[in-house]
Design an enzyme around this catalytic site. Structure first.
Site, PDB file in Angstrom:
ATOM      1  N   HIS A   1      34.272  15.782  40.855  1.00  0.00           N
ATOM      2  CA  HIS A   1      33.929  15.067  40.052  1.00  0.00           C
ATOM      3  C   HIS A   1      33.595  16.132  38.841  1.00  0.00           C
ATOM      4  CE1 HIS A   1      35.044  11.153  41.464  1.00  0.00           C
ATOM      5  NE2 HIS A   1      34.430  10.830  42.217  1.00  0.00           N
TER       6      HIS A   1
ATOM      7  N   LYS B   1      21.811 -14.819  23.926  1.00  0.00           N
ATOM      8  CA  LYS B   1      21.755 -16.188  23.122  1.00  0.00           C
ATOM      9  C   LYS B   1      21.408 -16.680  23.149  1.00  0.00           C
ATOM     10  CE  LYS B   1      25.910 -16.660  25.953  1.00  0.00           C
ATOM     11  NZ  LYS B   1      26.110 -15.435  26.816  1.00  0.00           N
ATOM     12  N   THR B   2      20.804 -17.889  24.507  1.00  0.00           N
ATOM     13  CA  THR B   2      20.153 -18.226  24.746  1.00  0.00           C
ATOM     14  C   THR B   2      18.921 -18.445  23.930  1.00  0.00           C
ATOM     15  OG1 THR B   2      20.769 -19.051  27.323  1.00  0.00           O
ATOM     16  CG2 THR B   2      18.586 -20.297  26.184  1.00  0.00           C
TER      17      THR B   2
ATOM     18  N   GLU C   1      31.533  14.306  44.504  1.00  0.00           N
ATOM     19  CA  GLU C   1      30.863  14.750  43.828  1.00  0.00           C
ATOM     20  C   GLU C   1      31.550  15.525  42.835  1.00  0.00           C
ATOM     21  OE1 GLU C   1      29.911  11.577  42.832  1.00  0.00           O
ATOM     22  OE2 GLU C   1      30.506  10.740  44.795  1.00  0.00           O
TER      23      GLU C   1
HETATM   24  P1  ADP Z   1      22.769 -14.972  27.018  1.00  0.00           P
HETATM   25  O1  ADP Z   1      23.367 -15.108  26.767  1.00  0.00           O
HETATM   26  O2  ADP Z   1      23.499 -15.535  28.658  1.00  0.00           O
HETATM   27  O3  ADP Z   1      22.185 -16.626  26.840  1.00  0.00           O
HETATM   28  P2  ADP Z   1      19.809 -14.895  27.231  1.00  0.00           P
HETATM   29  O4  ADP Z   1      19.210 -15.459  26.025  1.00  0.00           O
HETATM   30  O5  ADP Z   1      19.302 -15.768  28.767  1.00  0.00           O
HETATM   31  O6  ADP Z   1      21.620 -14.515  27.717  1.00  0.00           O
HETATM   32  O7  ADP Z   1      19.511 -13.431  28.061  1.00  0.00           O
HETATM   33  C1  ADP Z   1      18.525 -13.360  29.227  1.00  0.00           C
HETATM   34  C2  ADP Z   1      16.999 -12.308  28.960  1.00  0.00           C
HETATM   35  O8  ADP Z   1      17.303 -10.691  28.142  1.00  0.00           O
HETATM   36  C3  ADP Z   1      16.158 -12.850  27.703  1.00  0.00           C
HETATM   37  O9  ADP Z   1      15.629 -13.773  28.501  1.00  0.00           O
HETATM   38  C4  ADP Z   1      15.377 -11.862  27.575  1.00  0.00           C
HETATM   39  O10 ADP Z   1      14.537 -11.113  28.349  1.00  0.00           O
HETATM   40  C5  ADP Z   1      16.605 -10.540  27.228  1.00  0.00           C
HETATM   41  N1  ADP Z   1      17.470 -10.349  25.991  1.00  0.00           N
HETATM   42  C6  ADP Z   1      18.570 -10.311  25.803  1.00  0.00           C
HETATM   43  N2  ADP Z   1      18.816  -9.812  25.162  1.00  0.00           N
HETATM   44  C7  ADP Z   1      18.109  -9.914  24.603  1.00  0.00           C
HETATM   45  C8  ADP Z   1      17.118  -9.474  23.149  1.00  0.00           C
HETATM   46  N3  ADP Z   1      18.228  -9.068  21.502  1.00  0.00           N
HETATM   47  N4  ADP Z   1      16.522  -8.592  22.495  1.00  0.00           N
HETATM   48  C9  ADP Z   1      15.092  -8.688  23.030  1.00  0.00           C
HETATM   49  N5  ADP Z   1      15.307  -9.411  24.451  1.00  0.00           N
HETATM   50  C10 ADP Z   1      16.558  -9.332  24.853  1.00  0.00           C
HETATM   51 ZN    ZN Z   2      34.566   9.282  43.919  1.00  0.00          ZN
HETATM   52 MG    MG Z   3      22.112 -18.303  28.023  1.00  0.00          MG
END
Ligand code: ADP
Ligand code: ZN
Ligand code: MG
Length: 611
Positions: free
Chosen positions: A428, A208-209, A425
């Protein structure tokens, strides 16, 4: 260094300087011997005095052999007069060099000014310090309501959509929004309303970020970002004023994007708060609502926001005209996982034979962040092994490390424990290999990882979004396989099976109460669960059924478990030889990869059975 300690340092330095100055003055008065006037007269008569220097009332006397002495004359009278009164022989006095020094020099003024002014200066300095401190305090108080809003600068760390793998729909949505900001006319001419708010929803680590940062990198409009937790302060009203400030800043820079990360920090449903701080959060939320409404039609500010808890957001936030667009970021599917791995393989020294697809196959349920972490772990592992490049082996190991925690080869286990784990194991794995429609085994291991004593890794052939009752019943039988195997082999059970039993019971209960998969209770769900669908977790279940039904539910859960146990036991009993073979091989080799495992089973000609 804090302000306080800085001030303290200055004060101490000032005090040292003052004491130095004073000690200089003290020095001059200390050394020479003091003579009374008749002593001086006697010495002059005896011809011991060579020179007298007069400055004011002070007499600097130089005796024979260059010995210094000091004396004081009477205030009014002149020196010669005074000395005559003390009976100095004029002839003797003529041999003494008398010089009168006028005290108009620097030393004179310093000797008067420093003792009087210095204390004043010191006091003034302290007051200045105090006022300065107070002024900083006042400034801080005024800054309190300002947001720490940051303007993204597109420096070296500029992220673009090409750095984000997968998330196709989400990207399209954001591309459109960026377009809105660039060519609003195109949309407004058609009577379209520019969206105010876009909410990015997804599990932690789904990007997301990252996506928001990519939108910033692509849009070429000012991009402000702030975390909503900065709106939650101890003092009521501060959060609200920070929000006002953040929106104001963005509006001044319009067209602009304002990104509020982790909005659930303030966006919780009002009135549902537990514990304190609730009022403040409500005020902050109200302020966000006001700001979202307050945009003029043509204000080109789009509010982007991210959360992994859409279920707890206040409905008012989600109504049209506010965060009316919701963009869902799913966990990556197999192709996306491969693409994400490729992105994070950039800049890493990978062996040429590496097959990232194989890693993608092994990592269903991994988020983008997990995959990024996996690549990094692999690099660290390769470095620890003093390798020049990262090989497939390191990648496989990292999958398991991210999944289960680091391998704990050093944990010493007794021969007997090893045997128990191997049969557990093996149980399983054998049940899984015998059941029709069960996921194939990828790896069986009796090396403990994290909290698990050993593990059996089975993975679906393709990503699944729905699961059937048959699959669940299979899963239950496989979960019970470890327990059944221990019981069958040793006529005893160990604590090693406790986690399996817990998971199996939880799953069976979900089948009955949530999925309506029980025959006798029918397609009904029980319990009003305030459920975090996105996290697949329950927070509270409200009981909305009678005690009689509750007893029936318990019975059904037991039935599911007992049936699963019976299935597992039957399989293991029938293929006792195969189980022994697997267990013995595990004790010897500790891990079995997919191919080895199925090769081992081949001679036993196991027929698949349905539950
Ligand atoms: P959140 O959804 O929690 O905000 P972030 O955007 O911070 O997650 O993602 C964390 C890290 O995971 C990113 O900095 C990146 O390195 C990796 N990541 C997550 N999704 C992707 C994606 N679709 N493509 C490439 N890297 C990704
Ligand atoms: Zn087990
Ligand atoms: Mg985030």
């Amino acid at each position: 260094m804090t302000n306080f300690s800085k001030n303290l340092l200055w004060t101490i330095l000032a005090l040292i300087a003052i004491s130095l100055v004073f000690s200089l003055f003290a020095e001059t008065g200390k050394a020479p011997e003091k003579l009374s006037l008749n002593q001086l007269a006697e010495k002059i008569n005896a011809g011991e005095v060579i020179n007298i220097k007069v400055s004011g009332e002070d007499l600097d006397v130089t005796l024979k052999d260059n010995v210094k002495a000091a004396a004081q004359k009477e205030t009014e009278a002149s020196l010669t007069e005074t000395l005559k009164n003390f009976g100095v022989d004029p002839a003797a006095l003529q041999k003494v060099g008398v010089s009168v020094q006028n005290q108009s020099g620097l030393a004179f003024w310093a000797s008067i000014l420093i003792p009087t002014l210095l204390p004043l200066l010191v006091i003034g300095f302290f007051f200045w310090m105090m006022f300065r401190q107070a002024r900083v305090g006042v400034n801080q108080a005024f800054n309190f309501g300002r947001s720490n809003i940051r303007l993204s600068t597109f420096g070296k760390e500029r992220v673009t959509f090409s750095d984000v793998a997968g998330l196709k729909e989400a990207k399209e949505e954001l591309v459109e929004i960026v377009d809105f900001l660039k060519n609003p006319k195109k949309f407004l001419d058609l009577g379209a309303r520019i969206p105010r708010g876009v909410l990015l929803v997804g599990l932690p680590g789904t990007g997301k970020t990252l996506l928001a940062r990519a939108a910033a990198g692509e849009s070429n409009v000012p991009f402000f970002h702030i975390s909503a937790s900065e709106f939650v302060e101890m003092f009521v009203g501060v959060g609200a004023s920070r929000i006002r400030d953040a929106f104001l800043t963005a509006r001044k820079a319009a067209p602009a994007i304002l990104f509020i990360d982790e909005i659930d920090a303030v966006g919780r449903q009002r009135g549902a708060g537990l514990g304190g701080g609730n009022d403040e959060r409500e005020q902050a939320l109200n302020q966000i609502l006001v700001e979202l409404d307050g945009f003029d039609r043509d204000t080109r500010v789009i509010v982007l926001s991210a959360t992994n808890r859409p279920d707890i957001l206040d409905p008012a936030l989600l109504r049209p005209g506010r965060f009316d667009r919701r963009v869902i970021l799913d966990l990556p599917d197999i192709n996306d996982r491969e693409a994400i791995l490729k992105i994070h393989a950039k800049g890493k020294a990978l062996n040429h034979q590496i097959d990232l697809r194989k890693i993608a196959i092994r990592t269903p349920g991994f988020s983008g962040a997990d995959l990024a972490n996996l690549m990094n772990e692999a690099a660290i592992l390769a470095a620890r092994r003093n390798k020049k490049t990262i090989a497939q082996d390191e990648l496989y190991e990292s999958v398991e490390k991210v999944l289960l925690g680091p391998e704990r080869r050093t944990r010493a286990i007794s021969v007997h424990e090893k045997e128990i784990t191997a049969y557990h194991e093996g149980g399983h794995a054998l049940v899984a290999a015998t059941l029709k429609g069960a996921d194939p085994i990828h790896k069986v291991s009796i090396i403990s990882r994290g909290f698990a004593g050993g593990y059996t890794m089975k993975l679906p052939i393709e990503d699944q979004h729905i699961r059937t009752k048959t699959q669940f019943v299979n899963d239950l039988a496989i979960m019970m396989g470890g327990y059944a195997s221990e019981k069958l082999t040793f006529s005893d059970v160990s604590t090693g099976a406790s986690n399996d039993l817990k998971e199996a019971s939880d799953l069976a209960r979900r089948l009955v109460t949530r999925y309506g998969m029980s025959e006798s209770l029918g397609p009904v769900t029980f319990g009003k669960t305030e459920e975090l669908i996105f996290l697949g977790r329950e927070i509270a279940t409200e009981k909305n059924y009678s005690e009689k039904i509750a007893a029936k539910i318990d019975d059904e859960v037991r039935n599911f478990i007992e049936h699963a146990y019976a299935v597992a036991e039957k399989i293991l009993r029938e293929h006792k030889k195969a189980l022994e073979k697997i267990a013995k091989t595990l004790i010897e080799k500790e891990t079995l990869e997919q191919d080895d495992f199925y090769a081992l089973l081949k001679p036993f000609r196991i027929k698949l059975v349905a539950v």
